[in-house]
Design a protein around this motif. Structure first.
Motif, mmCIF file in Angstrom:
data_model
loop_
_atom_site.group_PDB
_atom_site.id
_atom_site.type_symbol
_atom_site.label_atom_id
_atom_site.label_comp_id
_atom_site.label_asym_id
_atom_site.label_seq_id
_atom_site.Cartn_x
_atom_site.Cartn_y
_atom_site.Cartn_z
ATOM 1 N N HIS A 10 0.863 -1.184 0.000
ATOM 2 C CA HIS A 10 0.000 0.000 0.000
ATOM 3 C C HIS A 10 0.893 1.225 0.000
ATOM 4 C CE1 HIS A 10 1.095 0.257 4.152
ATOM 5 N NE2 HIS A 10 0.709 -0.977 4.309
ATOM 6 N N GLY A 11 0.240 2.393 -0.065
ATOM 7 C CA GLY A 11 0.964 3.634 -0.251
ATOM 8 C C GLY A 11 1.894 3.981 0.879
ATOM 9 N N PRO A 12 2.832 4.896 0.703
ATOM 10 C CA PRO A 12 3.119 5.520 -0.582
ATOM 11 C C PRO A 12 3.872 4.589 -1.529
ATOM 12 C CG PRO A 12 4.628 6.310 1.080
ATOM 13 C CD PRO A 12 3.643 5.444 1.787
ATOM 14 N N HIS A 13 3.519 4.706 -2.792
ATOM 15 C CA HIS A 13 4.145 3.842 -3.794
ATOM 16 C C HIS A 13 5.334 4.518 -4.442
ATOM 17 C CE1 HIS A 13 0.697 1.200 -3.441
ATOM 18 N NE2 HIS A 13 -0.051 2.274 -3.501
ATOM 19 N N ILE A 14 5.532 5.805 -4.122
ATOM 20 C CA ILE A 14 6.654 6.513 -4.719
ATOM 21 C C ILE A 14 7.571 6.977 -3.598
ATOM 22 C CG2 ILE A 14 5.553 7.276 -6.840
ATOM 23 C CD1 ILE A 14 4.823 9.873 -5.418
ATOM 24 N N PRO B 331 -0.633 7.868 -5.949
ATOM 25 C CA PRO B 331 0.555 7.103 -5.574
ATOM 26 C C PRO B 331 0.890 7.195 -4.081
ATOM 27 C CG PRO B 331 1.200 9.118 -6.671
ATOM 28 C CD PRO B 331 -0.297 9.062 -6.742
ATOM 29 N N MET B 332 0.320 8.166 -3.374
ATOM 30 C CA MET B 332 0.656 8.291 -1.957
ATOM 31 C C MET B 332 -0.233 7.421 -1.079
ATOM 32 S SD MET B 332 3.276 10.280 -1.815
ATOM 33 C CE MET B 332 3.462 10.885 -0.152
ATOM 34 N N GLY B 334 -3.043 5.504 -2.561
ATOM 35 C CA GLY B 334 -3.810 4.542 -3.343
ATOM 36 C C GLY B 334 -3.417 3.119 -3.011
ATOM 37 N N GLU B 358 10.098 5.641 -11.372
ATOM 38 C CA GLU B 358 9.171 6.516 -10.657
ATOM 39 C C GLU B 358 8.973 6.073 -9.215
ATOM 40 O OE1 GLU B 358 5.869 8.170 -13.585
ATOM 41 O OE2 GLU B 358 6.211 6.039 -13.862
ATOM 42 N N ILE B 359 8.940 4.751 -9.031
ATOM 43 C CA ILE B 359 8.732 4.235 -7.675
ATOM 44 C C ILE B 359 9.950 4.534 -6.815
ATOM 45 C CG2 ILE B 359 8.467 2.139 -6.335
ATOM 46 C CD1 ILE B 359 6.910 0.995 -8.661
#
Lengths: 388, 488
Positions: A10-14, B331-332, B334, B358-359
């Motif tokens: 789950h997030g954050p994914h970045i 992305p934060m 989701g 990007e990840i």
């Protein structure tokens, strides 16, 4: 432990990246990048010192870095950690670099190796490795070396440009690279004419001998001792350890780190104020006993400590206010030791003392949680619509 | 005494320009739609159609059940093929009940009966109609909107805040909606204001969306709705932070915003409310941002609910490289999709296909106490201390440090130079503590029941004894009487 499933789903994914972020970004991406930038920030002052102190200082720096990597690898292996993974974080290099800057520029090879042993093995790894040490490794190692090897730790070669203007310039010249190697490894005594006292110790001794401070800081005390001037000292043209040289270049490096968001302003400003305020007050009260704030800010390890030592995240508090208090404490203690203690320079002691106070500061200085009072109680519910 | 501005936060690269220049396009109908019964927080809707039934667009196919639930409507006209289980858009990939709908291609609306003047309805009636249209929080939380509106009717509302923050990177669905359909959004906002009888309405939009701000300001002229730009800083779109930014009020810990006279709804929710009351259309489609570095043609699409993500992605764009991670939402915050075989639901604000780059994932390293997490936490917590306690199993201590005040925004994990999965640890600890609480409750209940049983058995034994004693006494008396009789 729950952290078995990496990466978490789950997030954050970045994750924060250095590549495409704005200047306002308040931190760099990953640890190695962060350490690399610290080393970059150290470079100008270090290169200046290589120029000022010649090949021996470069070789000493190299020995520090190499031996630190060796000690780190050895200990990681002993503790069964992945050497390649942990070496890459760059923390051992930064520690070794800062320690090198704390040594006399022409110190013998074994001093560097003992120093990195103390810093990496005793202070850092035995306490649990990166992030777990209580004391700043470079400072603690410097303090131990200073107490164990007081002679070797106080041999201050004069910088080349200063030496050139002295009578001894005729008889003494900086060695070239090959003789520098043999010099560092053979531990010859430095020729008398080539060394000088640091301003901190020179002026302290003169004041103790009865010379008024404002005269001591204006006039040269001997043929091998240049007179103190704000400009020359700020540029780094005075004797001292490798990294005590250029206040200007150290500050440039520090400002770079500040701009990159790698350090925060609280601890450096705290330290500078902690030194400047008492210096200013006592200087106003009796100028013949106490040199002014400029003297204390430009001399010794003030700038090195402000930008690169009290900003060490591991051993300083985590909150903004905590860091300000930490910096102020370091500065004040350093000033007190310099002025009233036996040692001419007290920053390393001050930092170690404040390091031990860090858990206490972190315990009591905590941010207020949203929706709660400072004591952690939920705020009172207040509905403006219901009042009417 | 307390600072009015939002503390902490991070500034992730927005990547908004990937998709925010492309106007909303209508995504065509797929061959099959998978309409989930669970598109909201709360109890799943219960189907009211059977396989083989023909339905019209907007027809009720599942009604809400329980206090917190929302009905589901047919996204188009067609035949119900089956009511069966299908993978849910959830990281677990567990199945959920879906109605499989085969469109007949006519896309024929059922009877639309919008009220002649929605603003003349009573607030309660507006709430009922919003609920009946199946509207849920469109920002991603998917809390049934009618329930939220109803709850706030009980506590008087001073301020209605409309969240146009869209602080999540990549997403631009709300941005496009505000730019293109501001008039209807404002109508929806006024309806919601009417529904909760709010005295003022503030619309907060991050200042990285200047076009949306001007469109909304123009549409809001003369309506009393104030459109206010807010700084672009993640998580500005978080309820508590947006409230603090716009009103300077902090919602006290462990209390709902409504108790402080404030209610927050998303712009897309307001839009859905306007569609429901002015046009009579229930919620059957939504704007979805398709973006990410692995996507060839990022953009914004109005997608019928129930469209499979795989179909959507392939028809609308395709990949230019193999995505490293598929995300539903931002992305934060989701969720990661196990695969694309999941339908678009009411809370699907975006479908992102991100590249490895990007990840920017690295394996976690040791904490160096840099304090970035402390600086970035919008709630004023000490993430590093909480994480250290959780790692050593001290969940209670983590709780005392404010674990339950954490809004799981992910700012700390995002900024951590050692890539420590802080948010992950907090989610774990919250779940674990809830489990423990449940187990404690269960044990407590068992104990009470056991004590009652013991008392009951004791009482029964006593009663039995008393009965026996009485019988004995009676027998003895009888015997004595007999003896007397005999003697006599």
């Amino acid at each position: 432990m729950p952290v078995s499933s990496f990466p978490p789903n789950h997030g954050p994914h970045i994750h924060n990246s250095t590549g495409n972020t704005s200047i306002l970004q308040n931190s760099s991406a990953h640890l190695p990048a962060l350490m690399l930038q610290v080393m970059l920030a150290l470079s100008p002052a270090t290169l200046f010192s290589f120029w000022a102190y010649g090949w021996p200082s470069f070789i000493l720096w190299l020995i520090c870095l190499t031996s630190a990597l060796l000690w780190e690898s050895l200990l990681l292996k002993l503790f069964g950690k992945s050497v390649s993974k942990h070496l890459k974080d760059g923390s051992a290099l930064v520690t070794a670099w800062i320690l090198a800057l704390c040594l006399p520029p022409w110190a013998p090879w074994w001093l560097a190796i003992v120093g990195t042993f103390l810093a990496i093995v005793i202070i850092k790894q035995i306490f649990g490795g990166l992030g777990q040490n209580v004391f700043n490794p470079a400072m603690a190692a410097r303090v131990m070396l200073l107490i164990a090897f007081p002679v070797e730790m106080t041999q201050w070669i004069n910088p080349a440009p200063v030496l050139d203007n002295m009578p001894s310039a005729l008889t003494f010249q900086f060695p070239d690279i090959s003789s520098s190697i043999s010099y560092i490894f053979s531990s010859q005594a430095l020729p008398d004419g080539a060394t000088g006292a640091t301003f901190l110790s020179d002026i302290k001794m003169q004041i103790e001998a009865g010379t008024p401070a404002h005269i001591a800081t204006a006039v040269s005390s001997s043929a091998n001792q240049p007179a103190y001037s704000v400009l020359d000292t700020g540029l780094g043209l005075h004797s001292g350890s490798l990294g005590e040289g250029s206040a200007l270049l150290l500050s440039l490096g520090g400002l770079f780190l500040l701009w990159r968001g790698i350090i925060t302003w609280q601890a450096p400003v705290g330290l500078l104020l902690g030194i400047a305020i008492p210096a200013l007050l006592l200087n106003q009260a009796s100028p013949e006993l106490y040199p002014g704030a400029d003297f204390h800010l430009l001399n010794g390890a003030t700038m090195l400590a402000a930008w690169f030592i009290v900003t060490d995240p591991v051993t300083c508090p985590v909150t903004a206010r905590g860091r300000l208090i930490f910096g102020l404490g370091c500065g004040l203690l350093a000033y007190l030791i310099r002025t009233f203690g036996n040692y001419p320079e007290g920053i390393a002691f001050a930092v170690m003392l404040m390091n031990s106070a860090t858990p206490v500061i972190d315990r009591y200085i905590q941010p207020r949680i949203y929706g709660r009072s400072r004591r952690g109680q939920a705020l009172a519910v207040n509905n403006p619509a219901a009042d009417k | 005494m307390f600072r009015k501005t939002v503390r902490g936060g991070v500034h992730p690269c927005g990547h908004k320009s990937l998709s925010n220049d492309s106007p909303i396009r209508y995504f065509p109908l797929s061959d099959t739609l998978y309409v989930s019964m669970q598109q909201h927080i709360g109890a799943p809707a219960s189907p009211v159609v059977r396989p083989g039934d023909h339905v019209l667009k907007g027809q009720l196919i599942a009604s809400s059940q329980g206090n917190i639930s929302a009905p589901v409507h047919a996204p188009t006209s067609g035949r119900i093929l089956a009511l069966a289980e299908h993978t849910a858009p959830h990281p677990s990939g567990l199945p959920v009940l879906v109605a499989t709908l085969e469109p007949d291609g006519l896309d024929e609306w059922g009877a639309l009966n919008p009220p002649s003047d929605p603003m003349a309805l009573s607030p309660e009636e507006v709430c009922i109609r919003i609920g009946a249209a199946g509207i849920v929080g469109m920002g991603g939380a998917t809390f049934p909107s009618a329930v939220k509106l109803n709850l706030s009717l009980n506590s008087q509302i001073q301020t209605l805040i409309i969240n146009g923050g869209e602080c999540e990177p990549y997403l631009s669905c709300d941005d496009r909606l505000m730019r293109e359909r501001a008039t209807l959004i404002i109508q929806g906002i006024l309806l919601m204001q009417h529904a909760v009888q709010a005295r003022e309405v503030l619309v907060g939009i991050e200042d990285n969306k200047p076009d949306a701000i001007s469109a909304m300001q123009q549409a809001a002229q003369g309506s009393g709705v104030q459109v206010i730009p807010v700084p672009s800083q993640y998580p500005m779109g978080s309820e508590k932070q947006l409230i603090q930014q716009l009103t300077g009020i902090e919602i006290p810990a462990m209390s709902r915003a409504a108790a402080s006279g404030i209610i927050v709804h998303n712009v897309a929710t307001a839009y859905a409310a306007a569609e429901a009351l002015y046009q009579g259309k229930p919620l059957v489609s939504r704007i979805v941002t398709l973006s990410g570095g692995a996507v060839t043609h990022p953009g914004n699409w109005q997608v019928p609910l129930g469209t499979l993500a795989s179909h959507f992605l392939n028809r609308a764009s395709g990949f230019n490289e193999k995505p490293a991670r598929l995300i539903m939402g931002g992305p934060m915050m989701g969720i990661q999709l196990p695969d694309l075989n999941v339908p678009v639901i009411k809370g699907t604000s975006g479908i992102l296909a991100l590249t490895e780059n990007e990840i920017n994932h690295t394996n976690p390293g040791p904490c160096v106490r840099c304090g970035n997490c402390v600086r970035s936490c919008p709630m004023g917590l000490l993430p590093l201390e909480m994480a250290a306690n959780i790692r050593s199993g001290e969940l209670k201590k983590a709780n005392e440090l404010g674990l339950h005040d954490c809004v799981a925004c992910g700012a700390c994990s995002y900024i951590c130079p050692s890539s420590i999965p802080l948010t992950h640890l907090f989610n774990y600890a919250k779940g674990e503590l809830a489990q423990q609480q449940k187990a404690r409750q269960k044990m407590e209940n068992t104990k009470v029941l056991a004590q009652r049983r013991e008392r009951r058995l004791e009482r029964q034994a006593k009663e039995k004894e008393a009965l026996m004693a009485a019988r004995r006494a009676a027998a003895a008396a009888k015997k004595a009487a007999q003896q007397q009789k005999e003697e006599a």
